[in-house]
Design a protein around this motif. Structure first.
Motif, PDB file in Angstrom:
ATOM      1  N   SER A 162       0.807  -1.221   0.000  1.00  0.00           N
ATOM      2  CA  SER A 162       0.000   0.000   0.000  1.00  0.00           C
ATOM      3  C   SER A 162       0.843   1.277   0.000  1.00  0.00           C
ATOM      4  CB  SER A 162      -0.945   0.007   1.206  1.00  0.00           C
ATOM      5  OG  SER A 162      -0.216  -0.010   2.429  1.00  0.00           O
ATOM      6  N   SER A 163       2.019   1.263   0.625  1.00  0.00           N
ATOM      7  CA  SER A 163       2.821   2.486   0.672  1.00  0.00           C
ATOM      8  C   SER A 163       3.404   2.863  -0.683  1.00  0.00           C
ATOM      9  CB  SER A 163       3.952   2.349   1.690  1.00  0.00           C
ATOM     10  OG  SER A 163       4.868   1.335   1.294  1.00  0.00           O
ATOM     11  N   ALA A 164       3.293   1.962  -1.652  1.00  0.00           N
ATOM     12  CA  ALA A 164       3.780   2.263  -3.003  1.00  0.00           C
ATOM     13  C   ALA A 164       2.781   3.093  -3.795  1.00  0.00           C
ATOM     14  CB  ALA A 164       4.079   0.972  -3.761  1.00  0.00           C
ATOM     15  N   PHE A 183      -5.727   4.482  -3.015  1.00  0.00           N
ATOM     16  CA  PHE A 183      -5.625   3.920  -4.369  1.00  0.00           C
ATOM     17  C   PHE A 183      -5.909   2.421  -4.319  1.00  0.00           C
ATOM     18  CE2 PHE A 183      -3.286   2.006  -7.919  1.00  0.00           C
ATOM     19  CZ  PHE A 183      -3.752   2.761  -8.978  1.00  0.00           C
ATOM     20  N   ALA A 184      -6.738   1.950  -5.261  1.00  0.00           N
ATOM     21  CA  ALA A 184      -7.090   0.532  -5.331  1.00  0.00           C
ATOM     22  C   ALA A 184      -5.992  -0.231  -6.069  1.00  0.00           C
ATOM     23  CB  ALA A 184      -8.428   0.356  -6.041  1.00  0.00           C
ATOM     24  N   ILE A 185      -5.219  -1.010  -5.345  1.00  0.00           N
ATOM     25  CA  ILE A 185      -4.109  -1.739  -5.946  1.00  0.00           C
ATOM     26  C   ILE A 185      -4.652  -2.846  -6.836  1.00  0.00           C
ATOM     27  CG2 ILE A 185      -2.043  -3.101  -5.489  1.00  0.00           C
ATOM     28  CD1 ILE A 185      -1.954  -1.788  -2.720  1.00  0.00           C
ATOM     29  N   PRO A 186      -4.253  -2.877  -8.112  1.00  0.00           N
ATOM     30  CA  PRO A 186      -4.751  -3.916  -9.021  1.00  0.00           C
ATOM     31  C   PRO A 186      -4.384  -5.327  -8.545  1.00  0.00           C
ATOM     32  CG  PRO A 186      -3.684  -2.149 -10.250  1.00  0.00           C
ATOM     33  CD  PRO A 186      -3.374  -1.917  -8.802  1.00  0.00           C
ATOM     34  N   GLY A 236       1.075   9.081  -6.009  1.00  0.00           N
ATOM     35  CA  GLY A 236       1.976   8.607  -4.971  1.00  0.00           C
ATOM     36  C   GLY A 236       3.299   8.137  -5.542  1.00  0.00           C
ATOM     37  N   HIS A 237       3.767   7.002  -5.051  1.00  0.00           N
ATOM     38  CA  HIS A 237       5.100   6.514  -5.406  1.00  0.00           C
ATOM     39  C   HIS A 237       5.172   5.867  -6.790  1.00  0.00           C
ATOM     40  CE1 HIS A 237       9.152   5.079  -4.691  1.00  0.00           C
ATOM     41  NE2 HIS A 237       8.786   3.854  -5.000  1.00  0.00           N
ATOM     42  N   THR A 238       4.034   5.504  -7.366  1.00  0.00           N
ATOM     43  CA  THR A 238       4.064   4.729  -8.616  1.00  0.00           C
ATOM     44  C   THR A 238       3.244   5.399  -9.722  1.00  0.00           C
ATOM     45  OG1 THR A 238       4.209   2.763  -7.191  1.00  0.00           O
ATOM     46  CG2 THR A 238       3.894   2.376  -9.533  1.00  0.00           C
ATOM     47  N   PRO A 239       3.697   6.533 -10.235  1.00  0.00           N
ATOM     48  CA  PRO A 239       2.953   7.232 -11.292  1.00  0.00           C
ATOM     49  C   PRO A 239       2.648   6.408 -12.542  1.00  0.00           C
ATOM     50  CG  PRO A 239       4.631   8.661 -10.366  1.00  0.00           C
ATOM     51  CD  PRO A 239       4.878   7.296  -9.804  1.00  0.00           C
ATOM     52  N   PRO A 240       3.524   5.478 -12.985  1.00  0.00           N
ATOM     53  CA  PRO A 240       3.183   4.713 -14.195  1.00  0.00           C
ATOM     54  C   PRO A 240       1.882   3.932 -14.080  1.00  0.00           C
ATOM     55  CG  PRO A 240       5.509   4.457 -13.699  1.00  0.00           C
ATOM     56  CD  PRO A 240       4.886   5.147 -12.508  1.00  0.00           C
ATOM     57  N   ILE A 241       1.484   3.593 -12.846  1.00  0.00           N
ATOM     58  CA  ILE A 241       0.225   2.879 -12.632  1.00  0.00           C
ATOM     59  C   ILE A 241      -0.867   3.819 -12.153  1.00  0.00           C
ATOM     60  CG2 ILE A 241      -0.920   1.139 -11.188  1.00  0.00           C
ATOM     61  CD1 ILE A 241       1.641  -0.491 -11.295  1.00  0.00           C
ATOM     62  N   GLU A 242      -0.535   4.741 -11.280  1.00  0.00           N
ATOM     63  CA  GLU A 242      -1.546   5.633 -10.709  1.00  0.00           C
ATOM     64  C   GLU A 242      -2.055   6.669 -11.708  1.00  0.00           C
ATOM     65  OE1 GLU A 242      -0.626   6.852  -6.447  1.00  0.00           O
ATOM     66  OE2 GLU A 242       1.300   6.013  -7.084  1.00  0.00           O
ATOM     67  N   ASP A 243      -1.187   7.176 -12.565  1.00  0.00           N
ATOM     68  CA  ASP A 243      -1.588   8.196 -13.540  1.00  0.00           C
ATOM     69  C   ASP A 243      -0.745   8.055 -14.805  1.00  0.00           C
ATOM     70  OD1 ASP A 243      -2.595  10.353 -14.895  1.00  0.00           O
ATOM     71  OD2 ASP A 243      -2.241  11.814 -13.297  1.00  0.00           O
ATOM     72  N   PRO A 244      -0.955   6.974 -15.569  1.00  0.00           N
ATOM     73  CA  PRO A 244      -0.106   6.727 -16.741  1.00  0.00           C
ATOM     74  C   PRO A 244      -0.193   7.799 -17.816  1.00  0.00           C
ATOM     75  CG  PRO A 244      -1.977   5.208 -16.688  1.00  0.00           C
ATOM     76  CD  PRO A 244      -1.943   5.908 -15.369  1.00  0.00           C
ATOM     77  N   HIS A 245      -1.381   8.385 -18.022  1.00  0.00           N
ATOM     78  CA  HIS A 245      -1.527   9.393 -19.078  1.00  0.00           C
ATOM     79  C   HIS A 245      -0.731  10.659 -18.752  1.00  0.00           C
ATOM     80  CE1 HIS A 245      -4.818   6.757 -20.332  1.00  0.00           C
ATOM     81  NE2 HIS A 245      -4.754   7.362 -21.499  1.00  0.00           N
ATOM     82  N   ARG A 246      -0.854  11.130 -17.530  1.00  0.00           N
ATOM     83  CA  ARG A 246      -0.118  12.334 -17.142  1.00  0.00           C
ATOM     84  C   ARG A 246       1.390  12.071 -17.153  1.00  0.00           C
ATOM     85  NH1 ARG A 246      -0.880  16.651 -13.420  1.00  0.00           N
ATOM     86  NH2 ARG A 246       0.829  18.118 -13.833  1.00  0.00           N
ATOM     87  N   THR A 247       1.773  10.902 -16.661  1.00  0.00           N
ATOM     88  CA  THR A 247       3.196  10.557 -16.616  1.00  0.00           C
ATOM     89  C   THR A 247       3.772  10.461 -18.022  1.00  0.00           C
ATOM     90  OG1 THR A 247       2.753   9.295 -14.591  1.00  0.00           O
ATOM     91  CG2 THR A 247       4.879   8.950 -15.649  1.00  0.00           C
ATOM     92  N   ALA A 248       3.032   9.842 -18.931  1.00  0.00           N
ATOM     93  CA  ALA A 248       3.498   9.728 -20.314  1.00  0.00           C
ATOM     94  C   ALA A 248       3.607  11.102 -20.965  1.00  0.00           C
ATOM     95  CB  ALA A 248       2.557   8.835 -21.113  1.00  0.00           C
ATOM     96  N   ALA A 249       2.647  11.972 -20.683  1.00  0.00           N
ATOM     97  CA  ALA A 249       2.678  13.317 -21.274  1.00  0.00           C
ATOM     98  C   ALA A 249       3.911  14.093 -20.815  1.00  0.00           C
ATOM     99  CB  ALA A 249       1.401  14.075 -20.911  1.00  0.00           C
TER     100      ALA A 249
END
Length: 312
Positions: A203-205, A210-213, A289-302
């Motif tokens: 969870s700290s990641a 956030f709902a962890i897949p 949080g700590h894992t933008p590629p999963i939490e917000d992939p669109h913003r991170t990619a942009a």
């Protein structure tokens, strides 16, 4: 993730992102039908994903390639207790501009544990560099998430002619910036625990709430606990030896730092330490949080594409 152990965890000009229908062929004269067919087949082959384990000295390394092979290369490196799958949601957003190469670090995902047991960060970087050589990848932009940023930095130290630019995503700059739990309370002899324990541990990641897949929990359950714990200790040793900004300053490599403002493992304000690197820019993602590629992939990619495309 496995343990917050000891406090750490070109070619050508980049193409502009394709419009939704840009994959369609441009209508031509009906006499060019055969040419169109062959061109379309060649383009499809050029974009076909390639997922394989490269046989390297000391153990195979899993690599996956997506996107056109003649586009500027982009290497994505995952963090602890993870795999190349952490980038899955971002890859389709990047292949309009890049040849995307991903690796499973030694002892993670589909990559073998090193035969000599050497998980040191410089050795991991050398193995990644050898994989790029085997693939014929030239000068590359390297993106590292979390402790994958240490491998990315070591690759720039070891192979400065290979690494054209660096992007560090939620990579802690120094040990005193670590805020995660001292221990996950996990017993290696009892690994793996149940889903509830794994979910609490992971969870700290992510940002609070956030709902962890489930697929991440399933992947964590099958992780090689000793391999991941050893790799995490190696990351700690690398960072303890010298903070990242001190390593990056003499390299002169263009640097962009992306940091989730709700990171629960590293103090978000610590990203300001990278400002000491003359080539650095820093972007904060406010709802991540700590894992933008999963939490917000669109913003991170942009954010990533804005950096890579502006450099040419």
């Amino acid at each position: 993730m496995l343990r917050a152990a000891a406090r750490a965890e070109h070619s050508s000009k980049p193409r502009k992102p394709a419009a939704p229908d840009s994959g369609r062929m441009t209508p031509r004269d009906e006499h060019d039908t055969d040419t169109d067919t062959h061109a379309g087949a060649a383009e499809a082959a050029d974009r076909t994903p390639d997922d394989t384990v490269l046989p390297l000295p000391g153990g195979g390394l899993r690599v996956r390639q997506d996107g056109p092979r003649d586009a500027p290369p982009l290497l994505l490196i995952h963090g602890s207790a993870s795999s190349l799958g952490v980038w899955d949601a971002m890859v389709p957003l990047l292949t309009g501009c890049h040849r995307v190469v991903r690796v499973d670090l030694p002892g993670h995902g589909g990559s073998a544990a090193p035969a000599d047991g050497d998980y040191s960060v410089p050795e991991q970087a050398r193995r990644v560099g050898a994989a790029l050589d085997r693939l014929g990848v030239g000068r590359v932009t390297v993106v590292g998430h979390s402790s994958g940023g240490y491998v990315a930095t070591a690759l720039a130290e070891e192979r400065p002619a290979l690494v054209g630019a660096l992007v560090l995503v939620n990579t802690g700059p120094s040990l005193d910036a670590f805020t995660g739990p001292e221990t996950a309370g996990l017993d290696p002899a009892a690994w793996p625990p149940g889903d509830d324990v794994l979910r609490h541990f992971a969870s700290s990641a992510f940002r609070t709430g956030f709902a962890i897949p489930q697929r991440l929990i399933d992947e964590l359950r099958t992780a090689d606990f000793p391999a991941v714990a050893t790799a995490m200790r190696a990351s700690t040793a690398y960072l303890a030896e010298r903070p990242l900004p001190d390593r990056l300053i003499p390299l002169g490599t263009p640097l962009h730092v992306v940091f989730g403002a709700q990171d629960r493992r590293w103090r978000p304000s610590s990203a300001a330490a990278y400002s000491a690197v003359p080539s650095a820019t820093v972007t904060y993602l406010p709802r991540t949080g700590h894992t933008p590629p999963i939490e917000d992939p669109h913003r991170t990619a942009a954010v990533l594409l804005a950096f890579t495309t502006a450099r040419v």
